[in-house]
Design an enzyme around this catalytic site. Structure first.
Site, PDB file in Angstrom:
ATOM      1  CD  GLU A  49      -8.877  15.880   7.925  1.00  0.00           C
ATOM      2  OE1 GLU A  49      -8.664  15.972   6.692  1.00  0.00           O
ATOM      3  OE2 GLU A  49      -7.977  15.723   8.757  1.00  0.00           O
ATOM      4  CG  ASP A 101      -3.272  -0.229   7.262  1.00  0.00           C
ATOM      5  OD1 ASP A 101      -3.817  -1.314   7.012  1.00  0.00           O
ATOM      6  OD2 ASP A 101      -2.987   0.596   6.378  1.00  0.00           O
ATOM      7  CG  ASP A 111      -1.844  -3.778   2.690  1.00  0.00           C
ATOM      8  OD1 ASP A 111      -1.738  -4.790   1.975  1.00  0.00           O
ATOM      9  OD2 ASP A 111      -2.343  -2.708   2.290  1.00  0.00           O
ATOM     10  CB  CYS A 122      -1.275 -19.064  -1.711  1.00  0.00           C
ATOM     11  SG  CYS A 122      -1.356 -17.868  -0.344  1.00  0.00           S
ATOM     12  CB  VAL A 173      -7.634  -6.433   9.579  1.00  0.00           C
ATOM     13  CG1 VAL A 173      -8.331  -7.638   8.981  1.00  0.00           C
ATOM     14  CG2 VAL A 173      -6.258  -6.814  10.110  1.00  0.00           C
ATOM     15  CG  LEU A 208      -7.371   3.578   9.187  1.00  0.00           C
ATOM     16  CD1 LEU A 208      -6.184   3.107   8.338  1.00  0.00           C
ATOM     17  CD2 LEU A 208      -7.317   2.917  10.559  1.00  0.00           C
ATOM     18  CG  HIS A 248     -11.797  -1.733  -1.617  1.00  0.00           C
ATOM     19  ND1 HIS A 248     -11.445  -1.688  -2.956  1.00  0.00           N
ATOM     20  CD2 HIS A 248     -10.624  -1.669  -0.917  1.00  0.00           C
ATOM     21  CE1 HIS A 248     -10.134  -1.615  -3.056  1.00  0.00           C
ATOM     22  NE2 HIS A 248      -9.609  -1.596  -1.838  1.00  0.00           N
TER      23      HIS A 248
END
Length: 402
Positions: free
Chosen positions: A46, A111, A113, A123, A167, A292, A299
């Site tokens: 898929e 995943d 994040d 930061c 990543v 995924l 992006h």
């Protein structure tokens, strides 16, 4: 147009060029076809496309590389997601008897994040990242890659930059692809010391992986936490650190400092892990049918390509140096010294139009900043192909005997 000048409004104009001349379809097909060892493996896979205006199209499947190319060049997806290999072709799922359309296999995926680390970075926050907090992704790759290889015996791990703030890891070994949902969940839980969106001290941890991971964390913690994030430099940060330690232990520290050096060292290690250990979304990993984002997808907000990460240079990987679609499309227009020679080659290759088109595409991406990432992807596929050869030879011998 430099990479920093990417304009999301230009994406509809850039995507057709990207899919026509730069997307590495040949390598992409070789990856997901897995040498053709298993019949209909690619055909039953898929894909889902996110189109302009957030139109989401699921259960796409293709019979060949050529069909995939044509459809992607026709639809120009803003985002590509990869799903499971099903019992039937996904684009025919509506014609299959209810209950018989089942997700059978998929790579074991992870995943990571950056937003899940917001409570331990000062930061940046939310979708923003910088070189200081990117260290967390480097640590995550180092720890998870070691464990997946040494603790589970996997070999073919593809690490991919998401294009913005994280990543992904694709574990492509045959054994990993055949894991059940329960087995995937077990692997993910084994690797999860820190629960996502949960920041507190816990004794319920995997002692074995904790020790191995500390070796990695200790390399980065002083620079990352003490200097870059300055976790002891502000009262708010200090309180967050102290909140990791139970109150009774804090009392013991304050009253019997001289006799608790060993315990204090133990809790220092725990704090280091809380701040730096990879934070996984277990739900992404445990579902066989979970989608995924695909490598080499663009992006839409940053324009950056989701490129493979070379583990040999993971320390040097800079997410801000990853090319944008605007940059690589502009690089195609830059004149090359061998352009006349290329034109001559094109003329000679007209006898075989399909072969000529593929060779032109190879020359195209090699003229851009995308080249080194496709080269690494090629190397990954070459290593993985060695595992297919034995199976293909055995299948060939069986057919001859029959």
């Amino acid at each position: 147009m430099p990479s920093s000048d990417y304009d999301p409004a230009c994406l509809p104009d850039l995507l057709p060029l990207y899919y026509r001349r730069l997307f590495p379809f040949a390598q992409y097909y070789r990856w997901l076809n897995y040498g053709g060892v298993q019949k209909n493996y690619f055909q039953n896979r898929e894909f889902s496309f996110t189109l302009k205006d957030d139109i989401y199209v699921r259960y796409q499947s293709f019979s060949s590389q050529s069909e995939l190319e044509k459809e992607m060049q026709k639809m120009n997806p803003y985002k590509i997601d990869i799903g499971a290999v099903y019992s039937h072709r996904p684009n025919q799922h509506n014609t299959v008897k209810s209950g018989s359309f089942q997700a059978l296999e998929k790579e074991l995926v992870f995943d990571i994040d950056m937003t899940d680390y917001d409570d331990v970075r000062t930061c940046c926050s939310a979708a923003d990242i910088c070189s200081k907090c990117w260290t967390l992704m480097t640590i995550a790759i180092r720890i998870l890659d070691r464990s997946l290889r040494q603790d589970f015996g996997f070999h073919h791990l593809l690490w991919v930059y998401s294009g913005r703030r994280g990543v992904h890891c694709w574990v492509c070994d045959e054994a990993a692809r055949k894991l059940s949902a329960a087995a995937r969940s077990a692997v993910a839980e084994y690797l999860s010391l820190i629960k996502v969106k949960q920041f507190h001290f816990s004794f319920n941890i995997n002692v074995f992986i904790k020790g191995k991971s500390l070796t990695v964390v200790k390399r980065y913690f002083p620079q990352y936490a003490l200097q870059d994030q300055n976790i002891l430099g502000r009262k708010e940060s200090e309180e967050k650190v102290l909140a990791l330690v139970p109150e009774d232990i804090l009392y013991i520290f304050s009253v019997h400092r001289a006799t608790t050096a060993k315990k204090r060292q133990y809790f220092e290690k725990e704090i280091m892990l809380q701040y730096c250990y990879p934070r996984l979304d277990v739900n992404v990993s445990k579902g066989v049918n979970h989608l995924l984002k695909s490598p080499f997808s663009v992006h839409p907000k940053t324009g950056r390509i989701s490129v493979p990460i070379d583990l040999k240079d993971v320390e040097k990987f800079d997410p801000f140096a990853v090319p944008t679609i605007s940059l690589i499309c502009e690089e195609l227009d830059r004149p090359k010294a061998d352009e006349d020679e290329a034109k001559s080659e094109d003329a000679k290759e007209k006898e075989n139009e399909q072969d000529s088109a593929e060779k032109r595409k190879i020359r195209d991406y090699k003229r851009t900043s995308l080249a080194k990432y496709v080269k690494y992807f090629d190397q990954f596929l070459a290593e993985m192909a060695d595992s297919w050869k034995g199976k293909l030879l055995r299948q060939s011998d069986l057919q001859k005997e029959f």
